[in-house]
Write an enzyme that holds these catalytic residues in place. Sequence first.
Site, PDB file in Angstrom:
ATOM      1  N   GLY A  55     -12.501 -29.186 -43.389  1.00  0.00           N
ATOM      2  CA  GLY A  55     -13.012 -28.222 -44.638  1.00  0.00           C
ATOM      3  C   GLY A  55     -11.608 -27.949 -45.314  1.00  0.00           C
ATOM      4  O   GLY A  55     -10.564 -29.215 -45.495  1.00  0.00           O
ATOM      5  N   CYS A  56     -11.215 -26.672 -45.793  1.00  0.00           N
ATOM      6  CA  CYS A  56     -10.607 -26.013 -46.408  1.00  0.00           C
ATOM      7  C   CYS A  56      -9.301 -26.593 -46.084  1.00  0.00           C
ATOM      8  O   CYS A  56      -8.337 -26.044 -45.238  1.00  0.00           O
ATOM      9  CB  CYS A  56     -10.555 -25.008 -46.708  1.00  0.00           C
ATOM     10  SG  CYS A  56      -9.117 -24.428 -47.935  1.00  0.00           S
ATOM     11  N   PHE A  57      -8.492 -27.776 -47.279  1.00  0.00           N
ATOM     12  CA  PHE A  57      -7.434 -27.894 -46.193  1.00  0.00           C
ATOM     13  C   PHE A  57      -5.626 -26.768 -46.530  1.00  0.00           C
ATOM     14  O   PHE A  57      -5.173 -27.455 -45.964  1.00  0.00           O
ATOM     15  CB  PHE A  57      -6.630 -29.170 -46.807  1.00  0.00           C
ATOM     16  CG  PHE A  57      -6.822 -29.225 -49.190  1.00  0.00           C
ATOM     17  CD1 PHE A  57      -6.495 -28.031 -50.066  1.00  0.00           C
ATOM     18  CD2 PHE A  57      -6.595 -30.368 -49.587  1.00  0.00           C
ATOM     19  CE1 PHE A  57      -6.773 -28.126 -50.839  1.00  0.00           C
ATOM     20  CE2 PHE A  57      -6.780 -30.703 -50.832  1.00  0.00           C
ATOM     21  CZ  PHE A  57      -6.320 -29.434 -51.440  1.00  0.00           C
TER      22      PHE A  57
END
Length: 217
Positions: A55-57
Amino acid sequence: MFFTRSRSTLPTADGALPGRSTRPFPLAERHLVLDAPLVTDEVPPGLEVALFGLGCFWGAEEVFWQVPGVWSTSVGYAGGATPHPTYEEVCTGRTGHTEAVRVVYDPAVVSYADLVTVFLEVHDPTQGMRQGNDVGTQYRSAIYWTTPEQEQVARDMLARYQPALTERGFGEITTEVRPAAETTYYYAEDHHQQYLVKVPHGYRCHSATGVPFPQTP
């Protein structure tokens, strides 16, 4: 990243954006938290590399830099076809990349299995081309192994985790498992590196299932 929407079907190599031959932006030399080199294409002897997409890093990197034994982390793009993509290009869904965290760690302090446990417990590996409200190919769950031993550990742990997820009503694990050698890791822009140090109240996407990894009997 909450407002980003991209396609949920991976492009073909022929249909991917063309990219470029070199990195189109500079990067800082040092990690803001760990004070290690940020760009670590050549790691010091005795250290190993793990590569995950969850997901969002932004929030994903924060989780890993707090693990004892992790020497350096960075965020970037992996698993795609476009060379040296930009964040804006990845967001179109036309590069094939997922947002990734590259973890350089000391296996004498933290094992690869420990890192995979963290990976599994802080996101939902059953959601396919999304993670929570973040929808698109860039948010897919992925493990890119760097050694045969890592592959064996990753596959064994995914197989052990599935029954625990199923018991709690979750679907099949969709985590992409591929050799890192099949995909080039491209560093993300400097403002994405250690983003949550630069923006302490920034966005964190942790769509965790709440299902702990099964303990060894």
